[in-house]
Design a protein around this motif. Structure first.
Motif, PDB file in Angstrom:
ATOM      1  N   HIS A  69       0.720  -1.158   0.537  1.00  0.00           N
ATOM      2  CA  HIS A  69      -0.336  -0.494  -0.209  1.00  0.00           C
ATOM      3  C   HIS A  69       1.060   1.182   0.135  1.00  0.00           C
ATOM      4  O   HIS A  69       2.156   0.981   0.387  1.00  0.00           O
ATOM      5  CB  HIS A  69      -1.284  -0.052   1.098  1.00  0.00           C
ATOM      6  N   HIS A  76       1.442   3.522   2.077  1.00  0.00           N
ATOM      7  CA  HIS A  76       2.158   4.513   3.169  1.00  0.00           C
ATOM      8  C   HIS A  76       2.735   4.860   3.262  1.00  0.00           C
ATOM      9  O   HIS A  76       4.020   3.748   2.562  1.00  0.00           O
ATOM     10  CB  HIS A  76       1.742   4.183   4.357  1.00  0.00           C
ATOM     11  N   HIS A 115       6.089   2.081   4.469  1.00  0.00           N
ATOM     12  CA  HIS A 115       6.112   1.253   3.429  1.00  0.00           C
ATOM     13  C   HIS A 115       6.963   1.568   1.835  1.00  0.00           C
ATOM     14  O   HIS A 115       7.210   0.563   2.126  1.00  0.00           O
ATOM     15  CB  HIS A 115       4.229   0.673   3.352  1.00  0.00           C
ATOM     16  N   HIS A 150      -7.658  -0.314   5.213  1.00  0.00           N
ATOM     17  CA  HIS A 150      -6.400   0.167   5.869  1.00  0.00           C
ATOM     18  C   HIS A 150      -6.053   1.362   5.513  1.00  0.00           C
ATOM     19  O   HIS A 150      -6.068   2.407   5.102  1.00  0.00           O
ATOM     20  CB  HIS A 150      -5.244  -0.508   6.595  1.00  0.00           C
ATOM     21  N   ASP A 161      -0.500  -4.224   6.565  1.00  0.00           N
ATOM     22  CA  ASP A 161      -0.471  -3.408   7.313  1.00  0.00           C
ATOM     23  C   ASP A 161      -2.636  -4.064   7.643  1.00  0.00           C
ATOM     24  O   ASP A 161      -3.239  -3.361   8.169  1.00  0.00           O
ATOM     25  CB  ASP A 161      -0.839  -2.154   7.379  1.00  0.00           C
TER      26      ASP A 161
END
Ligand SMILES: [Zn+2]
Length: 209
Positions: A56, A58, A61, A132, A151
């Motif tokens: 993802h 974020h 990450h 998430h 996550d």
């Protein structure tokens, strides 16, 4: 599929190095930062990175993805395109998390549910698990019984859903309908904290009771 976890950034994000034993070809999943540490680890283990996989968008990450992709001349693959807004907002995320400024980028390939990625002789199936973040994907090695869950699910917990476009019910539904059916014997590598199995979480995770 072999794996080695490198905790990176102030958020102790698990960058997972996964590789095929026969070809030594490796993929880096979620290189959130500490690029030098990741380079050293790959060198020490004499692995050949062929791609960067993102669960993802974020910052913790993806923070080192562009630098490492340029260093090894390898593509960035994933997440699902509904996380494009997170990747576009990387400069804002950098200020929010108090980390080094990270420029926005677009991956070489977006992923969709049902697609697969190849690492050496191993095929990883892609599952779309929003909640998430809206474009969150996970990677599953069926014969190896290994899941890289980002996550979505943790040992004893689940991902936060208080970010923009987060949705707690959607997250729990994705875990119940897509992840738990993969089997109790599946080991998963989460984005933060210790590894676990889906069976252990099905019985003891407080968010799934
Ligand atoms: Zn996240």
């Amino acid at each position: 599929m072999n794996y080695h976890i490198i905790p990176v950034t102030a958020f102790a994000q698990n960058c997972s190095v996964i590789w095929c034993e026969s070809t030594r070809e490796a993929a880096l999943v979620d290189p959130g930062g500490d690029a030098d540490l990741i380079k050293e680890t790959l060198e020490q283990r004499q692995l050949k990175p062929s791609q960067i996989l993102l669960t993802h968008g974020h910052l913790d990450h993806v923070g080192a993805a562009v630098e490492l992709a340029a260093f090894w001349q390898i593509p960035i693959v994933g997440p699902q395109k509904r996380d494009a807004f997170w990747l576009e907002a990387l400069p804002t995320q950098s200020r929010m998390f108090g980390l080094d400024e990270c420029a926005p980028f677009t991956p070489d390939r977006w992923l969709e549910e049902g697609e697969s990625v190849q690492v050496g002789l191993t095929t990883l199936e892609v599952l779309h698990c929003p909640g998430h973040s809206p474009g969150h994907v996970v990677f599953f090695d069926w014969p190896g019984r290994l899941l890289i869950s980002g996550d979505v699910i943790f040992n004893g917990g689940v991902g936060r859903t208080d970010f923009p476009q987060g949705d707690h019910q959607q997250l729990i539904d994705a875990i119940r309908t897509k992840l738990l059916p993969l089997g109790d014997d599946v080991t998963f590598l989460p984005g933060h904290g210790p590894i676990s199995t889906l069976g252990h979480e099905r019985i003891s995770n407080p968010f799934l009771q």
